[in-house]
Design an enzyme around this catalytic site. Sequence first.
Site, PDB file in Angstrom:
ATOM      1  N   GLY A   8      -1.617   1.735  -3.548  1.00  0.00           N
ATOM      2  CA  GLY A   8      -1.256   2.056  -2.169  1.00  0.00           C
ATOM      3  C   GLY A   8       0.242   2.252  -2.062  1.00  0.00           C
ATOM      4  NE  ARG A  30     -10.258  -0.742  -4.441  1.00  0.00           N
ATOM      5  CZ  ARG A  30     -10.660  -1.871  -5.026  1.00  0.00           C
ATOM      6  NH1 ARG A  30     -11.759  -1.899  -5.759  1.00  0.00           N
ATOM      7  NH2 ARG A  30      -9.960  -2.974  -4.876  1.00  0.00           N
ATOM      8  CB  SER A 131      10.136  -4.829   1.577  1.00  0.00           C
ATOM      9  OG  SER A 131       8.887  -5.490   1.470  1.00  0.00           O
ATOM     10  CE  LYS A 184       5.288  -9.762   7.352  1.00  0.00           C
ATOM     11  NZ  LYS A 184       5.095  -8.285   7.458  1.00  0.00           N
ATOM     12  CB  THR A 241       7.124  -7.338  10.669  1.00  0.00           C
ATOM     13  OG1 THR A 241       7.460  -7.543   9.303  1.00  0.00           O
ATOM     14  CG2 THR A 241       5.727  -6.793  10.736  1.00  0.00           C
TER      15      THR A 241
END
Length: 319
Positions: A8, A30, A131, A184, A241
């Site tokens: 991902g 996958r 990040s 968070k 976030t």
Amino acid sequence: MIGILGAGAFGTALAVALAREGTPVTLWGRDPEAMAQLATTRLSPHLPGVDLPCGIAVTPDLAQAAQHRTLLLAVPMQSLSDLLGALDAPLDGARLVACCKGIDLATGTGPSKVITRAKPQALPAVLTGPSFAADIARGLPTALTLACGDAQAGHDLQHQLSTRSLRLYRTTDVTGAELGGALKNVIAIACGACIGAGLGDSARAALMTRGFAEMTRLAAHFGARPETLAGLSGLGDLALTCTSDLSRNYRFGQALGQGQAFDPRVTVEGAATARAVTRLAARDGLSMPISAVVAALAAGEATVSEALDELLSRPLKEE
């Protein structure tokens, strides 16, 4: 060499950052068709405009990727147990670094305990902190927390995984790092709902502050150190976030606040984490009011107006 399980956005970004510095990486996903296309085009649909360096070997063969002694597990938290179960090898002495954030719904534990339960002979660690995958892939300065209960192994991983633009700080407080990264996301959903509903920046600041108090309360209950929550994996990740549209959890909250549907294909770790936290709080008698209303919102059991009334009607108290 390093194996990264999960192609991902985040797993691919880590692969790009490491390979750009000359570290050979095997990247597993996958979906055989998607991995074949990635191997041919060297372009990931998750990271537009970013070319995969030649040092990244792309494969749909899990056994091939898992042969390395350091494995980064970059799959969603609720998929981690299944991934570990699909690994046939015992991985004795391998260093398994969880790059997911959340609490496993089936066990009520963080990723390190999920790893230990599935692969007791391996060494668990956690990579977490503020990040975005796009920033890491573009080589923009990013700092993360590397948490490992084994101090020497943590030191070794810190040096193995750091690059010129990706700076890792290490800690032995795995519990604190895990819970900071997990909780968070819950507060980010609350902040997104707040802004989506037009409640304003002052309300968001209040949610972030009181949310941080909840994060610290739960983490301390499970033995985490307060300074860990005040670091990158807690306060740092919370600040990022809860304030950026690049955050999936924040965007999910905005959709809730606006009464709009959200793309079900997008992983929102905070929704499952809110459910897990609510269970833990009820079991241990902890006050986690923001987490409780987020769980209700995410499950469609409450509206934003009802959630706000629930929070504002609580008894007044000292900070």
